[in-house]
Design a protein around this motif. Structure first.
Motif, PDB file in Angstrom:
ATOM      1  N   PRO A 190       0.818  -1.211  -0.108  1.00  9.69           N
ATOM      2  CA  PRO A 190      -0.042   0.193   0.031  1.00  9.69           C
ATOM      3  C   PRO A 190       0.844   1.238  -0.050  1.00  9.69           C
ATOM      4  N   ALA A 191       2.113   1.163   0.688  1.00  4.11           N
ATOM      5  CA  ALA A 191       2.908   2.450   0.557  1.00  4.11           C
ATOM      6  C   ALA A 191       3.408   2.686  -0.972  1.00  4.11           C
ATOM      7  N   PHE A 192       3.582   1.508  -1.604  1.00  5.99           N
ATOM      8  CA  PHE A 192       4.094   1.829  -2.940  1.00  5.99           C
ATOM      9  C   PHE A 192       2.848   2.466  -3.970  1.00  5.99           C
ATOM     10  N   ALA A 252       7.253   4.802 -11.573  1.00  8.78           N
ATOM     11  CA  ALA A 252       7.741   3.794 -10.699  1.00  8.78           C
ATOM     12  C   ALA A 252       7.407   2.495 -10.631  1.00  8.78           C
ATOM     13  N   ARG A 253       8.446   1.687 -10.191  1.00 10.28           N
ATOM     14  CA  ARG A 253       8.187   0.099 -10.424  1.00 10.28           C
ATOM     15  C   ARG A 253       8.699  -0.387  -9.169  1.00 10.28           C
ATOM     16  N   LEU A 254       8.009  -1.575  -8.672  1.00  7.72           N
ATOM     17  CA  LEU A 254       8.636  -2.270  -7.511  1.00  7.72           C
ATOM     18  C   LEU A 254       9.089  -3.800  -8.006  1.00  7.72           C
ATOM     19  N   LEU A 290      -1.348  -7.040  -5.406  1.00 14.27           N
ATOM     20  CA  LEU A 290      -0.171  -6.931  -6.601  1.00 14.27           C
ATOM     21  C   LEU A 290      -1.026  -6.526  -7.694  1.00 14.27           C
ATOM     22  N   HIS A 291      -2.403  -6.882  -7.835  1.00 15.14           N
ATOM     23  CA  HIS A 291      -3.104  -6.597  -9.128  1.00 15.14           C
ATOM     24  C   HIS A 291      -3.921  -5.362  -8.766  1.00 15.14           C
TER      25      HIS A 291
END
Length: 234
Positions: free
Chosen positions: A204-206, A216-218, A233-234
């Motif tokens: 949720p922070a991302f 941005a990507r994680l 994730l989706h």
């Protein structure tokens, strides 16, 4: 000063961390390392600027149980360590033999590095704590890597006067390797994918990060299962 660096683990970050620490310490002290023969990064130690001694431990749970009862291997290792005449014992990671070695070498003060003062959840965490707690209580000094974890060590019976905090430094296990340039605005999670790692907080922070930085990507990299996080994730 003479330091006996003891790391009897087999895999994970313990090997590179212990090697990097040994290299740094060897610039100011005389270091001798004692390492499991099953340590997965043992070949990297050939470049160490200090001597290291391979140690046979055990290969399975039955071997662990017998080693703790008979203690032949523990006493033999204690004798080898004693021959180097160290001023201090440095245990870089938790291991079932640590407390027994501290007993055998009780005249030599020991420093124990505590990576997880909050024990991991589940049966494995309870087993690790069973071996780690006696070692902590025998240590002259316990080393943490964050001030925020001091209270957790208090709760395990370690007095304030025996706790030191030293942030983790850089490990040089990628030295000499050509690494790809990182993509801008990339966040990397690298570690075991288990609940205690806080992925449920990271995701949720991302999302908040992406609202401000859409590109941005994680990246989640590590062993474990992502099934509990599929919806997020989706």
């Amino acid at each position: 000063m003479k330091i006996a660096l003891i790391y009897l683990g087999r895999r994970g970050a313990g090997g590179p961390l212990s090697l990097a620490l040994g290299r740094a310490l060897s610039e100011r002290a005389e270091v001798a390392a004692f390492l499991s023969t099953r340590q997965e990064t043992l070949p990297a130690w050939r470049s160490a600027p200090f001597p290291y001694h391979p140690v046979n431990t055990f290969s399975n749970l039955a071997g662990l149980a017998w080693s703790m009862v008979a203690r032949r291997g523990i006493r033999g290792l204690a004798a080898r360590i004693r021959e180097t005449r160290p001023d201090v014992l440095l245990f870089t990671m938790v291991h079932p033999w640590n407390a027994a070695l501290q007993d055998e070498l009780a005249s030599i003060p020991s420093v124990v590095m505590v990576h997880d003062p909050r024990p991991h959840p589940g049966l494995v965490g309870k087993i690790v704590r069973h071996f780690e707690d006696p070692s902590l209580l025998r240590a002259a000094r316990c080393m943490l890597f964050s001030h925020s974890l001091i209270a957790d060590l208090y709760a395990r019976g370690v007095q304030a006067g025996r706790i030191s905090v030293a942030p983790l430094g850089l490990m040089d296990y990628t030295e000499g390797q050509v690494l790809p340039a990182p993509r801008p605005q990339t966040i990397l999670f690298f570690g075991r994918i288990t609940p205690y790692k806080g992925i449920e907080i990271l995701l949720p922070a991302f999302e908040q990060v992406q609202h401000q930085f859409p590109q941005a990507r994680l990246i989640l990299a590590g062993s474990g299962s992502l099934l509990p996080y599929l919806v997020a994730l989706h």
